[in-house]
Design an enzyme around this catalytic site. Structure first.
Site, PDB file in Angstrom:
ATOM      1  N   ARG A  64       0.810  -1.229   0.000  1.00  9.19           N
ATOM      2  CA  ARG A  64       0.000   0.000   0.000  1.00  9.19           C
ATOM      3  C   ARG A  64       0.836   1.269   0.000  1.00  9.19           C
ATOM      4  O   ARG A  64       0.348   2.344  -0.287  1.00  9.19           O
ATOM      5  CB  ARG A  64      -0.999  -0.025   1.158  1.00  9.19           C
ATOM      6  N   HIS A  70      -2.881  -4.705  -4.611  1.00 12.38           N
ATOM      7  CA  HIS A  70      -3.648  -3.494  -4.346  1.00 12.38           C
ATOM      8  C   HIS A  70      -3.770  -2.628  -5.609  1.00 12.38           C
ATOM      9  O   HIS A  70      -4.814  -2.038  -5.864  1.00 12.38           O
ATOM     10  CB  HIS A  70      -2.944  -2.750  -3.209  1.00 12.38           C
ATOM     11  N   ASP A 127     -16.258   1.459  -3.015  1.00 14.11           N
ATOM     12  CA  ASP A 127     -16.124   2.739  -3.719  1.00 14.11           C
ATOM     13  C   ASP A 127     -16.056   2.465  -5.223  1.00 14.11           C
ATOM     14  O   ASP A 127     -15.935   1.305  -5.646  1.00 14.11           O
ATOM     15  CB  ASP A 127     -14.883   3.525  -3.245  1.00 14.11           C
ATOM     16  N   LYS A 180     -20.479   8.338  -2.379  1.00 19.18           N
ATOM     17  CA  LYS A 180     -20.503   9.346  -1.303  1.00 19.18           C
ATOM     18  C   LYS A 180     -21.373  10.503  -1.753  1.00 19.18           C
ATOM     19  O   LYS A 180     -21.192  11.025  -2.853  1.00 19.18           O
ATOM     20  CB  LYS A 180     -19.089   9.895  -1.073  1.00 19.18           C
ATOM     21  N   ARG A 234     -22.561  14.295  -0.597  1.00 18.22           N
ATOM     22  CA  ARG A 234     -22.377  15.355   0.395  1.00 18.22           C
ATOM     23  C   ARG A 234     -23.728  15.984   0.719  1.00 18.22           C
ATOM     24  O   ARG A 234     -24.420  16.492  -0.152  1.00 18.22           O
ATOM     25  CB  ARG A 234     -21.391  16.416  -0.139  1.00 18.22           C
ATOM     26  N   ASP A 286     -14.011  -6.299  -1.243  1.00 12.18           N
ATOM     27  CA  ASP A 286     -12.873  -5.383  -1.376  1.00 12.18           C
ATOM     28  C   ASP A 286     -11.590  -6.211  -1.441  1.00 12.18           C
ATOM     29  O   ASP A 286     -11.609  -7.414  -1.155  1.00 12.18           O
ATOM     30  CB  ASP A 286     -12.830  -4.442  -0.147  1.00 12.18           C
ATOM     31  N   SER A 338      -8.388  -3.912   6.530  1.00  9.51           N
ATOM     32  CA  SER A 338      -7.289  -3.660   7.459  1.00  9.51           C
ATOM     33  C   SER A 338      -7.888  -3.328   8.825  1.00  9.51           C
ATOM     34  O   SER A 338      -8.119  -4.214   9.643  1.00  9.51           O
ATOM     35  CB  SER A 338      -6.400  -2.545   6.895  1.00  9.51           C
ATOM     36  N   GLY A 396     -10.848  -2.232   9.166  1.00 11.87           N
ATOM     37  CA  GLY A 396     -12.290  -2.470   9.045  1.00 11.87           C
ATOM     38  C   GLY A 396     -13.104  -1.186   8.952  1.00 11.87           C
ATOM     39  O   GLY A 396     -14.331  -1.237   8.814  1.00 11.87           O
ATOM     40  N   GLY A 397     -12.429  -0.042   8.987  1.00 14.57           N
ATOM     41  CA  GLY A 397     -13.135   1.247   8.971  1.00 14.57           C
ATOM     42  C   GLY A 397     -13.968   1.445   7.712  1.00 14.57           C
ATOM     43  O   GLY A 397     -15.130   1.867   7.801  1.00 14.57           O
TER      44      GLY A 397
HETATM   45  C1  R5P Z   1      -8.299   0.893  -0.132  1.00 11.40           C
HETATM   46  O1  R5P Z   1      -7.846   1.370  -1.169  1.00 11.40           O
HETATM   47  C2  R5P Z   1      -8.427  -0.563   0.051  1.00 11.40           C
HETATM   48  O2  R5P Z   1      -9.025  -1.154  -1.067  1.00 11.40           O
HETATM   49  C3  R5P Z   1      -9.234  -0.894   1.287  1.00 11.40           C
HETATM   50  O3  R5P Z   1     -10.538  -0.356   1.136  1.00 11.40           O
HETATM   51  C4  R5P Z   1      -8.614  -0.328   2.536  1.00 11.40           C
HETATM   52  O4  R5P Z   1      -7.249  -0.593   2.581  1.00 11.40           O
HETATM   53  C5  R5P Z   1      -9.284  -0.920   3.754  1.00 11.40           C
HETATM   54  O5  R5P Z   1      -8.686  -0.392   4.899  1.00 11.40           O
HETATM   55  P1  R5P Z   1      -9.488  -0.314   6.260  1.00 11.40           P
HETATM   56  O6  R5P Z   1     -10.034  -1.684   6.532  1.00 11.40           O
HETATM   57  O7  R5P Z   1      -8.465   0.125   7.267  1.00 11.40           O
HETATM   58  O8  R5P Z   1     -10.593   0.689   6.106  1.00 11.40           O
END
Ligand code: R5P
Length: 292
Positions: free
Chosen positions: A96, A129, A166, A189, A191, A215, A219, A221-222
């Site tokens: 990343r 990635h 996304d 998203k 606004r 996805d 990581s 999970g946010g």
């Molecule tokens: C972002 O570009 C990746 O595809 C994942 O969405 C991201 O790395 C996930 O990270 P986290 O679980 O910390 O939100």
């Protein structure tokens, strides 16, 4: 004519995948000794005679200690006189940091890739990635995708539609949906005002639906937790999350469950309690393709 055997060397972070690939390709696992010295330095010794043979080394480069293990396994294979060395990285850790985001930073993915390239003839990785990561290796590098296997798993779960978290990840959702035979969309998203952002599927309605978000990495999970919460607010009946690489750090599991996640699915590129999908089929298939 002597038939060349392809020996498989599974590192400590990819033992299950190595066993699966050995069965899939019907090629032997290398007999190997690993240990750690009292000061915790790693030791590896290849016990089979691999002189003149091809060797496939499989190791996820996460966490950091696994990188050193991989470099030593590669050196051991090289010293033992292996012919072609293929390195399979189920999860390519450090990928990343694939560019300098700020002055003074390293391009970590390139640094690791260049070291791995020293004693490798080919590299295979799973769902990198970004595609350009393959260019960081100084030897031919290929990627394969676990999406097919993830989609096969989800097909059994009566998923109504697949979502990408996304727009950038839309292709993955589209591919999975094609296999599951369902619709796909991505989270957009919107606004609302200066401080409020709402996320929702761009075109589809989640109400009473069984939704799977897919996805490459989970990581902290946010990213997923935000989507799960919104989908549940919008009336989704069930929300599952699926990823290739499940890092699940910083309380990710709790974060996902408290957001209302109904099922967490990851592959075995990083082994954990959610590794429900195997990556050996896609790695073995890619290995056969490049060895023709
Ligand atoms: C972002 O570009 C990746 O595809 C994942 O969405 C991201 O790395 C996930 O990270 P986290 O679980 O910390 O939100």
């Amino acid at each position: 004519m002597r038939v060349k055997i392809m020996f498989i060397l599974g590192g400590t972070s990819a033992r299950t995948i190595a066993e699966d690939i050995s069965k899939e390709l019907q090629q032997p696992l290398i007999e190997v000794t690993y240990k750690r010295f009292p000061d915790d330095e790693f030791y590896v010794r290849i016990l089979d005679d691999v002189k003149g043979e091809d060797v496939l080394i499989i190791q996820t480069t996460y966490p950091d200690t696994k990188i050193v293990e991989l470099l030593l396994m590669q050196d051991a294979a090289y010293e033992a006189g292996a012919d072609e060395i293929t390195v399979a990285l189920p999860y390519f850790g450090y990928s990343r940091q694939d560019k300098k985001f700020e002055n003074g930073e390293p391009i970590s993915a390139r640094a690791i890739a260049e070291h791995i390239s020293l004693h490798a003839d080919y590299v295979i990785t799973v769902d990198p990635h970004k595609d350009h990561l393959l260019d960081f290796f100084n030897v031919p590098a290929y990627s394969c995708s676990a999406v097919v296997e993830i989609a096969k798993y989800l097909k059994e779960k009566d998923v109504d539609f697949v979502l990408a978290p996304d727009k950038g990840a839309k292709k993955r959702a589209q591919q999975a949906a094609g296999i599951i035979d369902c619709e796909y969309d991505y989270m957009e998203k919107i606004r609302i005002d200066g401080t409020t952002i709402k996320i929702k599927p761009k075109n589809l309605d989640a109400k009473n639906k069984n939704v799977a978000i897919i996805d490459d990495i989970i990581s902290t999970g946010g990213t997923m937790a935000k989507s799960i919460r919104e989908l549940k607010k919008q009336g989704a009946k069930k929300v599952s999350v699926a990823c290739t690489h499940g890092l699940f750090v910083g309380g990710a599991k709790e974060k996902l469950l408290s957001a209302g996640c109904d099922e967490i699915i990851s592959t075995d590129t990083i082994e954990d309690e959610f590794s429900k999908v195997k990556t050996a089929p896609c790695i073995a298939e890619m290995f056969l393709k490049i060895s023709q």
